[in-house]
Design a protein around this motif. Structure first.
Motif, PDB file in Angstrom:
ATOM      1  N   SER A   1      22.134 112.987  -2.622  1.00  0.00           N
ATOM      2  CA  SER A   1      21.945 112.207  -1.402  1.00  0.00           C
ATOM      3  C   SER A   1      23.106 112.417  -0.444  1.00  0.00           C
ATOM      4  CB  SER A   1      21.848 110.704  -1.713  1.00  0.00           C
ATOM      5  OG  SER A   1      20.755 110.406  -2.553  1.00  0.00           O
ATOM      6  N   THR A   2      22.804 112.339   0.834  1.00  0.00           N
ATOM      7  CA  THR A   2      23.822 112.215   1.873  1.00  0.00           C
ATOM      8  C   THR A   2      23.606 110.879   2.546  1.00  0.00           C
ATOM      9  OG1 THR A   2      23.893 114.612   2.261  1.00  0.00           O
ATOM     10  CG2 THR A   2      24.786 113.194   3.989  1.00  0.00           C
ATOM     11  N   VAL A   3      24.623 110.033   2.535  1.00  0.00           N
ATOM     12  CA  VAL A   3      24.528 108.685   3.108  1.00  0.00           C
ATOM     13  C   VAL A   3      25.285 108.673   4.434  1.00  0.00           C
ATOM     14  CG1 VAL A   3      24.991 106.231   2.752  1.00  0.00           C
ATOM     15  CG2 VAL A   3      24.360 107.679   0.803  1.00  0.00           C
ATOM     16  N   ILE A   4      24.570 108.342   5.503  1.00  0.00           N
ATOM     17  CA  ILE A   4      25.132 108.406   6.856  1.00  0.00           C
ATOM     18  C   ILE A   4      25.291 106.998   7.395  1.00  0.00           C
ATOM     19  CG2 ILE A   4      24.790 109.336   9.184  1.00  0.00           C
ATOM     20  CD1 ILE A   4      22.607 111.205   7.719  1.00  0.00           C
ATOM     21  N   ASP A   5      26.501 106.643   7.822  1.00  0.00           N
ATOM     22  CA  ASP A   5      26.728 105.303   8.364  1.00  0.00           C
ATOM     23  C   ASP A   5      27.546 105.372   9.643  1.00  0.00           C
ATOM     24  OD1 ASP A   5      26.286 102.334   7.472  1.00  0.00           O
ATOM     25  OD2 ASP A   5      28.318 102.406   8.293  1.00  0.00           O
ATOM     26  N   ALA A   6      27.245 104.468  10.567  1.00  0.00           N
ATOM     27  CA  ALA A   6      27.900 104.478  11.875  1.00  0.00           C
ATOM     28  C   ALA A   6      29.337 103.997  11.819  1.00  0.00           C
ATOM     29  CB  ALA A   6      27.104 103.614  12.859  1.00  0.00           C
ATOM     30  N   LEU A   7      29.666 103.161  10.831  1.00  0.00           N
ATOM     31  CA  LEU A   7      31.014 102.598  10.760  1.00  0.00           C
ATOM     32  C   LEU A   7      31.957 103.510   9.992  1.00  0.00           C
ATOM     33  CD1 LEU A   7      30.238  98.850   9.925  1.00  0.00           C
ATOM     34  CD2 LEU A   7      30.999  99.783  12.114  1.00  0.00           C
ATOM     35  N   PRO A   8      33.249 103.503  10.342  1.00  0.00           N
ATOM     36  CA  PRO A   8      34.237 104.233   9.541  1.00  0.00           C
ATOM     37  C   PRO A   8      34.311 103.642   8.135  1.00  0.00           C
ATOM     38  CG  PRO A   8      35.147 103.566  11.672  1.00  0.00           C
ATOM     39  CD  PRO A   8      33.850 102.843  11.505  1.00  0.00           C
ATOM     40  N   GLU A   9      34.548 104.478   7.136  1.00  0.00           N
ATOM     41  CA  GLU A   9      34.585 103.990   5.761  1.00  0.00           C
ATOM     42  C   GLU A   9      35.645 102.899   5.547  1.00  0.00           C
ATOM     43  OE1 GLU A   9      35.752 105.482   1.345  1.00  0.00           O
ATOM     44  OE2 GLU A   9      34.588 106.894   2.543  1.00  0.00           O
ATOM     45  N   PRO A  10      36.869 103.023   6.087  1.00  0.00           N
ATOM     46  CA  PRO A  10      37.850 101.951   5.868  1.00  0.00           C
ATOM     47  C   PRO A  10      37.361 100.591   6.373  1.00  0.00           C
ATOM     48  CG  PRO A  10      38.933 103.917   6.706  1.00  0.00           C
ATOM     49  CD  PRO A  10      37.457 104.161   6.822  1.00  0.00           C
ATOM     50  N   THR A  11      36.620 100.582   7.467  1.00  0.00           N
ATOM     51  CA  THR A  11      36.090  99.322   7.999  1.00  0.00           C
ATOM     52  C   THR A  11      35.098  98.716   7.031  1.00  0.00           C
ATOM     53  OG1 THR A  11      36.357 100.121  10.257  1.00  0.00           O
ATOM     54  CG2 THR A  11      34.878  98.258   9.947  1.00  0.00           C
ATOM     55  N   ARG A  12      34.223  99.562   6.485  1.00  0.00           N
ATOM     56  CA  ARG A  12      33.215  99.067   5.543  1.00  0.00           C
ATOM     57  C   ARG A  12      33.842  98.635   4.231  1.00  0.00           C
ATOM     58  NH1 ARG A  12      30.609 104.292   4.922  1.00  0.00           N
ATOM     59  NH2 ARG A  12      29.245 103.341   3.363  1.00  0.00           N
ATOM     60  N   LYS A  13      34.836  99.382   3.781  1.00  0.00           N
ATOM     61  CA  LYS A  13      35.391  99.173   2.445  1.00  0.00           C
ATOM     62  C   LYS A  13      36.399  98.035   2.381  1.00  0.00           C
ATOM     63  CE  LYS A  13      37.578 101.833  -1.279  1.00  0.00           C
ATOM     64  NZ  LYS A  13      38.096 103.158  -1.674  1.00  0.00           N
ATOM     65  N   ASN A  14      37.132  97.827   3.453  1.00  0.00           N
ATOM     66  CA  ASN A  14      38.249  96.872   3.409  1.00  0.00           C
ATOM     67  C   ASN A  14      37.980  95.609   4.207  1.00  0.00           C
ATOM     68  OD1 ASN A  14      39.835  98.716   1.865  1.00  0.00           O
ATOM     69  ND2 ASN A  14      40.223  99.872   3.750  1.00  0.00           N
ATOM     70  N   ALA A  15      36.720  95.200   4.255  1.00  0.00           N
ATOM     71  CA  ALA A  15      36.367  93.985   4.985  1.00  0.00           C
ATOM     72  C   ALA A  15      37.084  92.779   4.380  1.00  0.00           C
ATOM     73  CB  ALA A  15      34.858  93.763   4.942  1.00  0.00           C
ATOM     74  N   ALA A  16      37.576  91.899   5.244  1.00  0.00           N
ATOM     75  CA  ALA A  16      38.243  90.681   4.790  1.00  0.00           C
ATOM     76  C   ALA A  16      37.201  89.610   4.478  1.00  0.00           C
ATOM     77  CB  ALA A  16      39.198  90.190   5.875  1.00  0.00           C
ATOM     78  N   PHE A  17      37.653  88.524   3.924  1.00  0.00           N
ATOM     79  CA  PHE A  17      36.753  87.406   3.630  1.00  0.00           C
ATOM     80  C   PHE A  17      36.119  86.912   4.921  1.00  0.00           C
ATOM     81  CE2 PHE A  17      35.797  82.910   3.294  1.00  0.00           C
ATOM     82  CZ  PHE A  17      35.117  82.835   2.095  1.00  0.00           C
ATOM     83  N   ASP A  18      34.782  86.858   4.951  1.00  0.00           N
ATOM     84  CA  ASP A  18      34.119  86.378   6.168  1.00  0.00           C
ATOM     85  C   ASP A  18      32.996  85.389   5.887  1.00  0.00           C
ATOM     86  OD1 ASP A  18      32.075  87.928   5.191  1.00  0.00           O
ATOM     87  OD2 ASP A  18      32.078  89.386   6.823  1.00  0.00           O
ATOM     88  N   GLY A  19      32.871  84.946   4.648  1.00  0.00           N
ATOM     89  CA  GLY A  19      31.871  83.929   4.336  1.00  0.00           C
ATOM     90  C   GLY A  19      30.489  84.472   4.044  1.00  0.00           C
ATOM     91  N   ARG A  20      30.237  85.744   4.370  1.00  0.00           N
ATOM     92  CA  ARG A  20      28.908  86.306   4.106  1.00  0.00           C
ATOM     93  C   ARG A  20      28.735  86.534   2.610  1.00  0.00           C
ATOM     94  NH1 ARG A  20      28.002  91.565   7.371  1.00  0.00           N
ATOM     95  NH2 ARG A  20      30.183  91.883   6.770  1.00  0.00           N
ATOM     96  N   SER A  21      27.661  85.986   2.078  1.00  0.00           N
ATOM     97  CA  SER A  21      27.419  86.066   0.638  1.00  0.00           C
ATOM     98  C   SER A  21      25.930  86.232   0.387  1.00  0.00           C
ATOM     99  CB  SER A  21      27.915  84.790  -0.064  1.00  0.00           C
ATOM    100  OG  SER A  21      29.267  84.533   0.252  1.00  0.00           O
ATOM    101  N   TYR A  22      25.605  86.655  -0.827  1.00  0.00           N
ATOM    102  CA  TYR A  22      24.210  86.878  -1.189  1.00  0.00           C
ATOM    103  C   TYR A  22      23.879  86.117  -2.461  1.00  0.00           C
ATOM    104  CZ  TYR A  22      25.074  90.732   1.993  1.00  0.00           C
ATOM    105  OH  TYR A  22      25.443  91.468   3.083  1.00  0.00           O
ATOM    106  N   ALA A  23      22.662  85.584  -2.484  1.00  0.00           N
ATOM    107  CA  ALA A  23      22.126  84.983  -3.695  1.00  0.00           C
ATOM    108  C   ALA A  23      21.360  86.079  -4.417  1.00  0.00           C
ATOM    109  CB  ALA A  23      21.216  83.811  -3.353  1.00  0.00           C
ATOM    110  N   LEU A  24      22.006  86.715  -5.371  1.00  0.00           N
ATOM    111  CA  LEU A  24      21.394  87.831  -6.095  1.00  0.00           C
ATOM    112  C   LEU A  24      20.556  87.298  -7.247  1.00  0.00           C
ATOM    113  CD1 LEU A  24      24.480  90.200  -6.243  1.00  0.00           C
ATOM    114  CD2 LEU A  24      22.364  90.646  -4.976  1.00  0.00           C
ATOM    115  N   ALA A  25      19.245  87.522  -7.183  1.00  0.00           N
ATOM    116  CA  ALA A  25      18.362  87.105  -8.260  1.00  0.00           C
ATOM    117  C   ALA A  25      18.693  87.867  -9.532  1.00  0.00           C
ATOM    118  CB  ALA A  25      16.902  87.349  -7.859  1.00  0.00           C
ATOM    119  N   LEU A  26      18.271  87.315 -10.666  1.00  0.00           N
ATOM    120  CA  LEU A  26      18.553  87.948 -11.958  1.00  0.00           C
ATOM    121  C   LEU A  26      18.067  89.394 -11.985  1.00  0.00           C
ATOM    122  CD1 LEU A  26      19.385  87.971 -14.919  1.00  0.00           C
ATOM    123  CD2 LEU A  26      17.254  86.793 -15.480  1.00  0.00           C
TER     124      LEU A  26
END
Length: 417
Positions: A42-67
């Motif tokens: 696979s080639t994964v293409i994203d508009a954001l720079p990798e450091p921005t995606r990887k080093n995000a600070a705490f921002d309250g966004r969370s997910y309820a991941l089902a089992l």
């Protein structure tokens, strides 16, 4: 960090990778990792720079991941990277009421102990899951990451698909994946239209610190303007997803933090003691949008690119990960049989598997929101009595718990125990 992908030749056309995945958020990387298990590159293409995606600070966004989603992440080798940051959801309490008046005495209570498989799901912050996916991709030689670039054009042919990037680079693959959100450029360029509508509601999202422990209990409090979800995170912290009418949400979002907490407190209640804001606040307009087709020539849509729904049941990411597991299984089985993974009949299997389930879930969340987001006294009485009745029907209650855990329907192999 970019990794060299294998080169494939099909019908005389050279491919940079089997899959070209547009969108490096969550679903795209998960699909790349699932495909790699089947030997597909696979080639994964994203508009954001990798450091921005990887080093995000705490921002309250969370997910309820089902089992079922947790099982997928376990099978992809992701869960062991994030488990220490996850909070098990041991109970869910659903109630109805008005701001400042407290909940109705009729409510739904779901306890994970009623099913054998374990917790219904886990809460996990976006930043931890995103970082784990990026790191896992970097370690996988079958995955190439292209960051800080966007797709400007795409073209499918008999033996492959080609995309042109804003940087001027072109990439070729066997199958193009749209994992680029509700406003998917991949879908639009393929001529795929969407069906949907806005709710006139906006979600206010934040993290809240509280004085008392939450004991792993998630709360969904329905109020006439929209629901307030209080979702447990590790420690004495909860994520809130608070839906209000657009005008009210805009007014609340513009308030200073102290004033915002003043309007939240009567809705939140005092059951967790004193509360205070942690981190930034975010707003998201709420709508329902479903692609009229999940596939086109050498193209498949996953996640929000295929379907976006109201967050009322926290099923958005879970539905996307189910797309990932289903498409990965369809491609894996086709590849083993020597079929072209992007052949129309192969992609039709994916669409048949996912589109009906997705439409049903989207309409169920739509109906639930319409039923509860109003102050009609007749509907109010009916829904309160209904919740009280379900609470006293163990078999039906267990059915709801299994649904919340993502254990119902035709489960892909990656989501089985």
């Amino acid at each position: 960090m970019d990794n060299p992908a294998r080169t494939h030749i099909l019908g005389g056309m050279t491919h940079d990778s089997d899959l070209l995945i547009v969108g490096g958020g969550l679903n795209g990387p998960a699909l790349a990792l699932a495909a790699a298990q089947a030997g597909l590159s696979s080639t994964v293409i994203d508009a954001l720079p990798e450091p921005t995606r990887k080093n995000a600070a705490f921002d309250g966004r969370s997910y309820a991941l089902a089992l079922a989603s947790v099982r997928l992440l376990q099978n992809l080798g992701i869960w062991n990277r994030v488990a220490e940051h996850a909070q098990p959801m041991l109970e869910i309490k659903v109630s109805d009421g008005r701001a400042g008046e407290g909940p109705s005495p009729f409510f739904l209570h779901f306890d994970h102990a009623e099913i054998e498989e374990g917790p219904m799901g886990h809460m996990l912050e976006d930043r931890f899951l995103r970082r784990a996916l990026i790191e896992a991709m970097a370690e996988q030689p079958l995955i190439t990451q292209v960051s800080n670039d966007t797709v400007t054009a795409q073209e499918s042919a008999a033996t492959g698909v080609t995309v042109t990037l804003a940087s001027g680079k072109t990439l070729t693959g066997r199958l193009l994946i749209g994992a680029d959100g509700r406003s998917s450029g991949t879908a639009a360029r393929a001529g795929i239209r969407r069906t949907g509508w806005g709710y006139g509601q906006t979600a206010l999202v934040a993290a809240i610190e509280h004085e008392l422990p939450h004991h792993g209990i998630a709360h969904q409090f329905f109020m006439p303007p929209g629901p307030l979800a209080i979702l447990p995170l590790p420690g004495n912290v909860s994520s809130i997803v608070w839906s209000e009418t657009d005008a009210t949400a805009a007014r609340f979002a513009a308030l200073p933090d102290a004033d915002f907490m003043e309007v939240l407190r009567p809705r939140f209640g005092d059951f967790l003691g004193a509360i205070k804001l942690r981190g930034a606040r975010y707003t998201y307009p709420l709508s329902l949008t479903v692609a009229n087709s999940f596939v086109a020539d050498r193209l498949a849509l996953i996640g929000d690119a295929a379907h976006g729904m109201h967050p009322i049941a926290g099923q958005g990411l879970n539905a996307g990960l189910r797309d990932v597991a289903a498409l990965a299984q369809v491609m894996t089985e086709a590849n083993r049989r020597g079929e072209d993974i992007a052949a129309p009949d192969v992609l039709a299997r994916y669409q048949q598997w996912r589109r009906f389930d997705t439409a049903t879930l989207a309409l169920a969340t739509d109906l639930t929101n319409r039923l509860f987001s109003n102050d009609n006294p007749i509907l109010r009485t009916a829904r309160d009595l209904g919740m009280g009745a379900i609470s006293h029907m163990p078999r039906l209650r267990r059915g709801f718990i299994r649904e919340a855990a993502g254990l119902t329907g035709d489960l892909p192999e990656l989501m089985k125990g």
